[in-house]
Design an enzyme around this catalytic site. Structure first.
Site, PDB file in Angstrom:
ATOM      1  N   CYS A  65      -6.668   0.721  -9.208  1.00 49.48           N
ATOM      2  CA  CYS A  65      -5.985   1.946 -10.164  1.00 49.48           C
ATOM      3  C   CYS A  65      -4.659   1.348 -10.805  1.00 49.48           C
ATOM      4  CB  CYS A  65      -5.967   3.224  -9.381  1.00 49.48           C
ATOM      5  SG  CYS A  65      -4.777   3.342  -8.075  1.00 49.48           S
ATOM      6  N   HIS A  98      -6.557  -9.858  11.126  1.00 48.38           N
ATOM      7  CA  HIS A  98      -6.136  -9.166  12.384  1.00 48.38           C
ATOM      8  C   HIS A  98      -6.663  -7.598  12.409  1.00 48.38           C
ATOM      9  CE1 HIS A  98      -2.348 -11.599  13.081  1.00 48.38           C
ATOM     10  NE2 HIS A  98      -3.266 -12.336  12.672  1.00 48.38           N
TER      11      HIS A  98
END
Ligand SMILES: O=C[C@H](O)[C@H](O)[C@H](O)COP(=O)(O)O
Length: 156
Positions: A65, A98
């Site tokens: 966006c 992670h």
């Protein structure tokens, strides 16, 4: 890889550039709009990408966006969606390795196509390090929070 991409009107030009980049790399791209730069609402495209991942029709998503904030907030309302705006390559791969981030968010009014391509590449080449017990433990805590608060909302 099967990828779902989406953007509002502000993200549309960068989303088009990213689609071309992904197709040149021979990824399978599901383009969920917007298909032009007419004013539109970012939440609609965040939901469409999230729904596609939840349905298993794509493995990862990319949302764009103007700033990245709107689609980032909206996508994370959906269970199993871990979306994050990353405008640096370290976060774009470390977030997957992670945290099992599955949607990369970009702000088209912040970055240009050259950096976007590097971010997308970092994101797509990364894999969740599921052999690392600490990453799995932390992800499970995140999933537990999601389950605990499903259906509740913060009051203003
Ligand atoms: O977080 C929201 C996004 O950045 C939107 O793309 C932005 O608010 C659109 O702004 P406008 O409607 O003024 O073009």
């Amino acid at each position: 890889m099967k990828l779902a991409i989406g953007a509002d009107h502000a993200g549309f030009p960068l989303k088009e550039e990213i689609r071309g980049y992904l197709e040149r790399l021979e990824h399978e791209v599901i383009d969920l709009g917007a298909y032009n730069a007419e004013p539109s609402d970012y939440a609609d495209f965040a939901e469409a990408v999230g729904r596609t991942l939840i349905a298993g029709r794509a493995q990862r998503g990319i949302l764009v966006c103007g700033s990245g904030v709107g689609v980032n907030v909206a996508a994370n309302k959906m269970p199993g969606i871990r979306a994050c705006m990353c405008h640096d390559t370290y976060s774009a791969h470390q977030g997957v390795e992670h945290d099992d981030m599955n949607v990369l968010v970009l702000g088209a009014r912040i970055i240009g196509p050259a950096l976007a391509f590097e971010l997308v590449s970092s994101f797509l080449n990364a894999h969740f390090q599921k052999h690392e017990e600490r990453f799995v433990r932390r992800l499970n805590k995140v999933l537990a929070i999601e389950a605990r608060y499903m259906g509740e909302t913060a009051r203003h």
